[in-house]
Design a protein around this motif. Structure first.
Motif, PDB file in Angstrom:
ATOM      1  N   ASP A 331       0.814  -1.215   0.000  1.00  0.00           N
ATOM      2  CA  ASP A 331       0.000   0.000   0.000  1.00  0.00           C
ATOM      3  C   ASP A 331       0.847   1.265   0.000  1.00  0.00           C
ATOM      4  N   GLN A 358     -11.195  -2.711  -7.127  1.00  0.00           N
ATOM      5  CA  GLN A 358     -11.003  -3.783  -6.140  1.00  0.00           C
ATOM      6  C   GLN A 358     -10.084  -3.279  -5.038  1.00  0.00           C
ATOM      7  N   ASN A 359     -10.524  -3.359  -3.791  1.00  0.00           N
ATOM      8  CA  ASN A 359      -9.697  -2.885  -2.682  1.00  0.00           C
ATOM      9  C   ASN A 359      -8.558  -3.847  -2.392  1.00  0.00           C
ATOM     10  N   SER A 360      -7.400  -3.281  -2.047  1.00  0.00           N
ATOM     11  CA  SER A 360      -6.216  -4.105  -1.790  1.00  0.00           C
ATOM     12  C   SER A 360      -6.419  -5.011  -0.585  1.00  0.00           C
ATOM     13  N   GLN A 404      -7.943   9.091  -3.431  1.00  0.00           N
ATOM     14  CA  GLN A 404      -7.084   7.913  -3.276  1.00  0.00           C
ATOM     15  C   GLN A 404      -5.603   8.283  -3.203  1.00  0.00           C
ATOM     16  N   GLN A 410      -6.769   5.989   3.898  1.00  0.00           N
ATOM     17  CA  GLN A 410      -7.715   5.054   3.308  1.00  0.00           C
ATOM     18  C   GLN A 410      -7.000   3.873   2.653  1.00  0.00           C
ATOM     19  N   GLU A 411      -7.790   2.879   2.285  1.00  0.00           N
ATOM     20  CA  GLU A 411      -7.258   1.668   1.683  1.00  0.00           C
ATOM     21  C   GLU A 411      -7.025   1.886   0.191  1.00  0.00           C
ATOM     22  N   TRP A 412      -5.886   1.427  -0.290  1.00  0.00           N
ATOM     23  CA  TRP A 412      -5.533   1.563  -1.693  1.00  0.00           C
ATOM     24  C   TRP A 412      -6.390   0.628  -2.546  1.00  0.00           C
ATOM     25  N   CYS A 413      -6.765   1.085  -3.739  1.00  0.00           N
ATOM     26  CA  CYS A 413      -7.636   0.295  -4.611  1.00  0.00           C
ATOM     27  C   CYS A 413      -6.987   0.058  -5.965  1.00  0.00           C
ATOM     28  N   THR A 452     -17.759  -2.573  -7.994  1.00  0.00           N
ATOM     29  CA  THR A 452     -16.871  -2.810  -6.863  1.00  0.00           C
ATOM     30  C   THR A 452     -17.563  -3.820  -5.961  1.00  0.00           C
ATOM     31  N   VAL A 456     -16.551  -2.075  -0.145  1.00  0.00           N
ATOM     32  CA  VAL A 456     -16.037  -0.776  -0.601  1.00  0.00           C
ATOM     33  C   VAL A 456     -17.185   0.216  -0.793  1.00  0.00           C
ATOM     34  N   HIS A 463     -12.944   5.310   1.425  1.00  0.00           N
ATOM     35  CA  HIS A 463     -12.151   4.951   0.251  1.00  0.00           C
ATOM     36  C   HIS A 463     -12.025   6.084  -0.761  1.00  0.00           C
TER      37      HIS A 463
END
Length: 510
Positions: A331, A358-360, A404, A410-413, A452, A456, A463
């Motif tokens: 990430d 798609q979330n990592s 992003q 936040q979570e990487w996508c 998605t 998410v 996100h």
């Protein structure tokens, strides 16, 4: 004369009470086991010999072998599990966590706190699973809205070697961003500082000598409570999957964490002054659970075999072959990965949308080249999410991508159907340099369809900085892993590459 003697006796008693009264206790701990009930292989590099060596670690039977060995050799052990025992292998998902409760009934921890993944199958299924537990489960900051009481007991008090020990459980304060919202029906998060302050006062009234926070909130949050609540002697931590090979000291608190998947068992030896309610000395380490050096626990091994025997035929079916290993990347380096690209491409074809996201964090493992089994896909995508489709205009899509690349929390996508370039050296909010959708420059006024997963979409603010609660979300019928399994069957031979669909100019120039 009598008054003098009485005064001297009183002075002597006061002096004796002020002297340290030392006693020893050992904390045996682990966290983030993630249903790794079978042994797994790890590889280490001998840099001197330039040679790799592999060996088996973990599995609940060998882990319990090590735990029981330390229990027997430690004069006063207390055994603590810092949560996320659920999720990570098929048996946990198929039994909705019941497998892990049954195994913990054999392990018999003195207390376990609830991690975010304990809620993956829904709060009602968690209640049902906890009804089978024959060990204490604690968390002070979870409230059951329907029953108007705390979701589980907040604290546990135990006594070892004359030391009264109070253990406070804590669950991640941002639980609603870590779990699908539908899984938290009837559950309310309470503010950590206020509940911790109340429980510390309660434990003081119970005359405890040692206060332990058993947490699944991550080391960053652990650091905060250590600063704000100096009464905490020890923090047994979870959530980060970090192996702390030696304890760290934050303010007055001794902080420990033991990695993930049962590769290590944590051991913390304490010398406690029960008169002064303080830790006088400590030492800690992680014990690697190498299978070759321990006798597995027979009862745990039998339970694992009972749970897994019916699954093996299905899970061991070979459905394809990887010519290149699937690697998730990291990430912290904001770029595409070959497995993320492959899954996003499959999602886009399945949903017939312009874009896929798609979330990592939804991809839970790397996968070596070679045969791919059904069980491999379950390990990669254990959550059983379903896909949803929605639409945004080009201006909103641009803001989503900017969020992003500009926000660190936040979570990487991963993406498909869209390619974009950014410059991480630029000011936040102005980092996107170029965006293409389906081979054409982004049109701010155009409408774009996006697929998605429901996690998410339900946490879109975290996100992408936008709230999709008023958007029309069209659910698709199949689970994510079922779609991926069928696509692997269809392709049979897979060679996945990174193609630069996400590119940081700054990284390329370093």
């Amino acid at each position: 004369m009598k008054k003098l003697i009485s005064a001297l006796l009183l002075l002597l008693c006061s002096w004796l009470q002020a002297q340290p009264k030392l006693a020893k206790v050992t904390i045996l701990h682990w966290n983030d086991f993630h249903a790794a009930n079978e042994p797994f292989s790890v590889t280490i590099r001998d840099t001197g010999a330039q040679k790799d060596s592999s060996y088996l670690v973990g599995g609940i039977a060998s882990f319990l072998g090590y735990l029981n060995k330390e229990r027997n050799e430690s004069p006063s052990p207390i055994v603590l599990n810092a949560g996320d025992d659920f999720q990570g292998t098929p048996i946990s998902s198929i039994t909705f966590g019941r497998s892990q409760i049954e195994l913990m009934n054999i392990v018999r921890p003195d207390a376990m706190t609830l991690g975010n993944h304990e809620f993956d199958y829904g709060s009602e299924r968690l209640r049902q699973a906890l009804g089978l537990a024959r060990f204490p489960v604690i968390s002070a900051n979870l409230f059951d809205v329907n029953l108007r009481r705390q979701f589980v007991e907040p604290v546990r008090i135990v006594e070892r070697n004359g030391i009264r020990i109070g253990v406070v459980g804590l669950t991640h304060p941002r639980l609603e961003t870590l779990v699908v919202r539908d899984s938290l029906v009837g559950v309310q998060m309470l503010a950590i500082d206020s509940v911790l302050r109340a429980q510390i006062e309660r434990l003081k009234k119970e005359n405890v000598d040692l206060i332990i926070a058993l947490t699944h909130i991550g080391l960053e949050n652990d650091s905060l409570i250590a600063v704000h609540h100096p009464e905490l002697d020890v923090i047994v931590s979870g959530h980060d999957h970090t192996p702390l090979f030696a304890p760290i000291r934050i303010n007055r608190s001794i902080v420990v964490q033991a990695g993930t998947r049962g590769r290590w068992l944590g051991k913390l030896d304490l010398v406690v002054d029960t008169n002064g309610d303080s830790v006088q000395a400590y030492s800690g380490r992680l014990i690697e659970t190498r299978n070759a050096d321990i006798v597995p626990d027979t009862r745990a091994a039998q339970k694992v075999e009972e749970l897994l025997s019916s699954l093996r035929v299905v899970m061991n079916e070979v459905i394809g072959e990887l010519r290149t290993p699937w690697t998730r990347g990291h990430d912290r380096r904001r770029e595409d990965s070959n497995v993320g690209n492959w899954q996003a491409d499959v999602m886009r074809r399945y949903a017939r949308t312009a874009i896929a996201i798609q979330n990592s964090g939804g991809i839970r493992a790397n996968l070596a080249s070679g045969p791919v089994t059904v069980g491999d896909v379950w390990r990669l995508n254990p959550f059983g999410n379903h896909f949803v489709v929605f639409e945004v205009d080009g201006a909103t899509l641009l803001s989503m991508l900017e969020f992003q690349v500009s926000t660190g929390m936040q979570e990487w996508c991963h993406v498909a159907g869209v390619r974009y370039v950014f410059d991480s050296r630029r000011q936040k909010g102005e980092r996107i340099v170029a965006v293409e959708v389906e081979g054409k420059d982004l049109d701010r006024k155009a409408r774009y369809s996006i697929v998605t997963n429901n996690y998410v979409a339900g946490n879109s603010v975290a996100h992408f900085g936008i709230d999709l609660k008023d958007a029309h979300l069209e659910p698709l019928p199949h689970l994510d892993r079922d779609v991926f399994i069928e696509e692997i069957r269809r392709q049979r031979i897979i060679s996945s590459v990174k193609d630069g669909r996400i590119k940081d100019i700054a990284a390329d120039q370093n």
